[in-house]
Design a protein around this motif. Sequence first.
Motif, PDB file in Angstrom:
ATOM      1  N   GLY A 221      -6.823  -0.509   9.234  1.00 11.40           N
ATOM      2  CA  GLY A 221      -6.637  -1.491   8.461  1.00 11.40           C
ATOM      3  C   GLY A 221      -5.704  -2.538   8.260  1.00 11.40           C
ATOM      4  N   ALA A 222      -5.190  -1.634   7.898  1.00 10.35           N
ATOM      5  CA  ALA A 222      -3.751  -1.292   6.704  1.00 10.35           C
ATOM      6  C   ALA A 222      -2.190  -2.313   7.889  1.00 10.35           C
ATOM      7  CB  ALA A 222      -2.832  -0.788   5.778  1.00 10.35           C
ATOM      8  N   ARG A 223      -1.811  -3.363   7.263  1.00 12.64           N
ATOM      9  CA  ARG A 223      -0.497  -3.560   8.134  1.00 12.64           C
ATOM     10  C   ARG A 223       0.760  -3.004   8.212  1.00 12.64           C
ATOM     11  NH1 ARG A 223      -2.107  -7.584   5.273  1.00 12.64           N
ATOM     12  NH2 ARG A 223      -0.125  -7.845   3.743  1.00 12.64           N
ATOM     13  N   ARG A 224       1.431  -2.262   8.994  1.00 15.02           N
ATOM     14  CA  ARG A 224       2.380  -1.437   9.143  1.00 15.02           C
ATOM     15  C   ARG A 224       3.896  -1.624   8.036  1.00 15.02           C
ATOM     16  NH1 ARG A 224       3.657   3.189  11.800  1.00 15.02           N
ATOM     17  NH2 ARG A 224       1.584   2.593  13.426  1.00 15.02           N
ATOM     18  N   GLU A 225       3.651  -3.454   7.669  1.00 13.79           N
ATOM     19  CA  GLU A 225       5.076  -4.213   6.839  1.00 13.79           C
ATOM     20  C   GLU A 225       4.901  -4.147   5.507  1.00 13.79           C
ATOM     21  OE1 GLU A 225       2.448  -6.940   9.007  1.00 13.79           O
ATOM     22  OE2 GLU A 225       3.508  -5.237   9.691  1.00 13.79           O
ATOM     23  N   GLN A 226       3.391  -3.756   5.004  1.00 15.87           N
ATOM     24  CA  GLN A 226       2.357  -3.953   3.854  1.00 15.87           C
ATOM     25  C   GLN A 226       2.677  -1.647   3.015  1.00 15.87           C
ATOM     26  OE1 GLN A 226      -1.678  -4.206   4.792  1.00 15.87           O
ATOM     27  NE2 GLN A 226      -1.680  -4.889   2.565  1.00 15.87           N
ATOM     28  N   MET A 227       2.983  -0.955   4.071  1.00 11.98           N
ATOM     29  CA  MET A 227       3.504   0.489   3.658  1.00 11.98           C
ATOM     30  C   MET A 227       4.361   0.737   3.315  1.00 11.98           C
ATOM     31  SD  MET A 227       0.082   1.239   4.396  1.00 11.98           S
ATOM     32  CE  MET A 227       0.624   2.936   4.183  1.00 11.98           C
ATOM     33  N   ARG A 228       4.419   1.010   2.108  1.00 14.75           N
ATOM     34  CA  ARG A 228       5.302   1.976   1.267  1.00 14.75           C
ATOM     35  C   ARG A 228       5.413   3.751   1.143  1.00 14.75           C
ATOM     36  NH1 ARG A 228       6.028  -2.707   1.582  1.00 14.75           N
ATOM     37  NH2 ARG A 228       6.844  -4.596   0.542  1.00 14.75           N
ATOM     38  N   LEU A 229       6.156   4.367   2.133  1.00 13.29           N
ATOM     39  CA  LEU A 229       5.773   5.988   1.575  1.00 13.29           C
ATOM     40  C   LEU A 229       6.658   6.087  -0.061  1.00 13.29           C
ATOM     41  CD1 LEU A 229       7.711   7.861   4.909  1.00 13.29           C
ATOM     42  CD2 LEU A 229       4.953   7.741   4.055  1.00 13.29           C
ATOM     43  N   PHE A 230       5.546   6.845  -0.769  1.00  7.15           N
ATOM     44  CA  PHE A 230       5.967   6.915  -2.195  1.00  7.15           C
ATOM     45  C   PHE A 230       5.161   8.662  -2.155  1.00  7.15           C
ATOM     46  CE2 PHE A 230       5.048   7.764  -6.576  1.00  7.15           C
ATOM     47  CZ  PHE A 230       6.372   6.831  -6.909  1.00  7.15           C
ATOM     48  N   ARG A 231       6.026   9.359  -2.237  1.00  5.92           N
ATOM     49  CA  ARG A 231       5.722  11.002  -2.947  1.00  5.92           C
ATOM     50  C   ARG A 231       5.533  11.286  -4.729  1.00  5.92           C
ATOM     51  NH1 ARG A 231       8.381  14.818   0.520  1.00  5.92           N
ATOM     52  NH2 ARG A 231       9.986  13.773   2.316  1.00  5.92           N
TER      53      ARG A 231
ATOM     54  N   VAL B  79       0.925  -0.685  -0.152  1.00  7.55           N
ATOM     55  CA  VAL B  79      -0.070   0.000  -0.118  1.00  7.55           C
ATOM     56  C   VAL B  79       1.131   1.172  -0.209  1.00  7.55           C
ATOM     57  CG1 VAL B  79      -1.727   1.168   1.360  1.00  7.55           C
ATOM     58  CG2 VAL B  79      -1.333  -1.487   1.612  1.00  7.55           C
ATOM     59  N   LEU B  80       1.227   2.008  -0.901  1.00 12.78           N
ATOM     60  CA  LEU B  80       1.326   3.351  -1.379  1.00 12.78           C
ATOM     61  C   LEU B  80       0.925   4.387  -0.271  1.00 12.78           C
ATOM     62  CD1 LEU B  80       2.879   1.232  -3.072  1.00 12.78           C
ATOM     63  CD2 LEU B  80       3.201   3.011  -4.314  1.00 12.78           C
ATOM     64  N   CYS B  81       1.510   5.277   0.005  1.00 12.35           N
ATOM     65  CA  CYS B  81       0.783   6.717   0.943  1.00 12.35           C
ATOM     66  C   CYS B  81       2.085   7.517   0.915  1.00 12.35           C
ATOM     67  CB  CYS B  81       0.680   6.094   1.811  1.00 12.35           C
ATOM     68  SG  CYS B  81       1.566   6.394   3.058  1.00 12.35           S
TER      69      CYS B  81
END
Length: 400
Positions: A170-180, A155-157
């Motif tokens: 509900g997202a898992r922290r390990e599936q998150m990606r910071l993307f500008r 999941v990108l944010c």
Amino acid sequence: MTTELASSDRPSEITVAHMREDWLPLSENWLHSLLTHLPDGVKNRVVCERALNLDKFPVDSIHVTMTSRWLRSLAFRRGLGKFVRRYARADVLRSISPHIMHSHFGQSGWESVAIARRLRVPHIVSFYGYDVNLPDREDRWRRRYREMFDQASAVLCEGPHMMEQIIAHGARREQMRLFRLGIALDRFPYRPRTWARQEPLRVLIAGRFVEKKGMPYAIDALARIASRIPLEIHLVGDAYENAASQAEKLRITEAIERGGLADRVVSHGMIPYGSLIELAYRCHVFVSPSVRAADGDTEGGAPVAIAEMAASGMPIVSTTHCDIPYAVGGSDNAMLAPERDADALADLLLKLVENPGSWRPMLDRARAHVENNYEIIKQGGHLAQIYREVISSQPKTDNG
């Protein structure tokens, strides 16, 4: 059994199916810029239900799923719409055989869950703004987002504030990606603004006429300083047809009348992206005071226009809303007020005009921040790397 993909099994060229209901609304020019700046090893395949503005946002390969009159008629039958749209998308995706699916906006992500699972294709979901807080506004999206997060590979944010909001849903922290989101800096040559006291201060306000853009607060702030400096206010944007947006347009009009600014405001309506850039270079200051709307709608991250205008060399007057402080690189690079505080915005504007000699150091820092963090070629390469990492991490089924 399952194993990680061996390096020899990783594709040298990857095909990405970009999932979006409509390609592409005028306000999403940043998405077209991102896709067209991915490196050569990435083949983009846009999958959408409706094609809009293709003359402005052309792509090499677009697949419109609802071209058949028969499918469109079935889609409007009660209880059939969801299944018909999924069938049409699945049929197109089988013909594309993508290595990865990239859904743009949370709603598209949920719509793509079943198809990605059925086709066993890794699935990335990007959040951009109004989709972030949907579960706070509509209960059905709580369940839908949880289902999507259970399936999504990544999941990108855009920033840390947005990330925490998505994790809370509900997202898992390990599936998150910071993307500008990237910016094509060749479209924004650095021309640091200067202002002489004998000329009008030309102020740009731009965006959709929705509550979260906070435009009435910008107008109220400018009305507070109008007796002290000459103003020329350029208002770009318009309302959607829905009642909430029309009501916001009325609030903007009322703020202009209440502040006695009718003869100082130039209303441009919706204009092409290139025309907005040309107008920006004729203005001194960009005011973008985003707020959390009454229904919970937010920017989620930050308006792309803030980074674009900072790149051009224009002072930014905004708020501490969501990821705006992160996007601008902190309060040394922009003038930031609390949300819904017209007095604070007015004070910041006065500080600017009373100290025009202080602009250049702030503008230099803001430009450097954009160059280091938003350059579109660099961000396109970063996104391609995310694609490859996600594909490489997928288990491979061994039937032997």
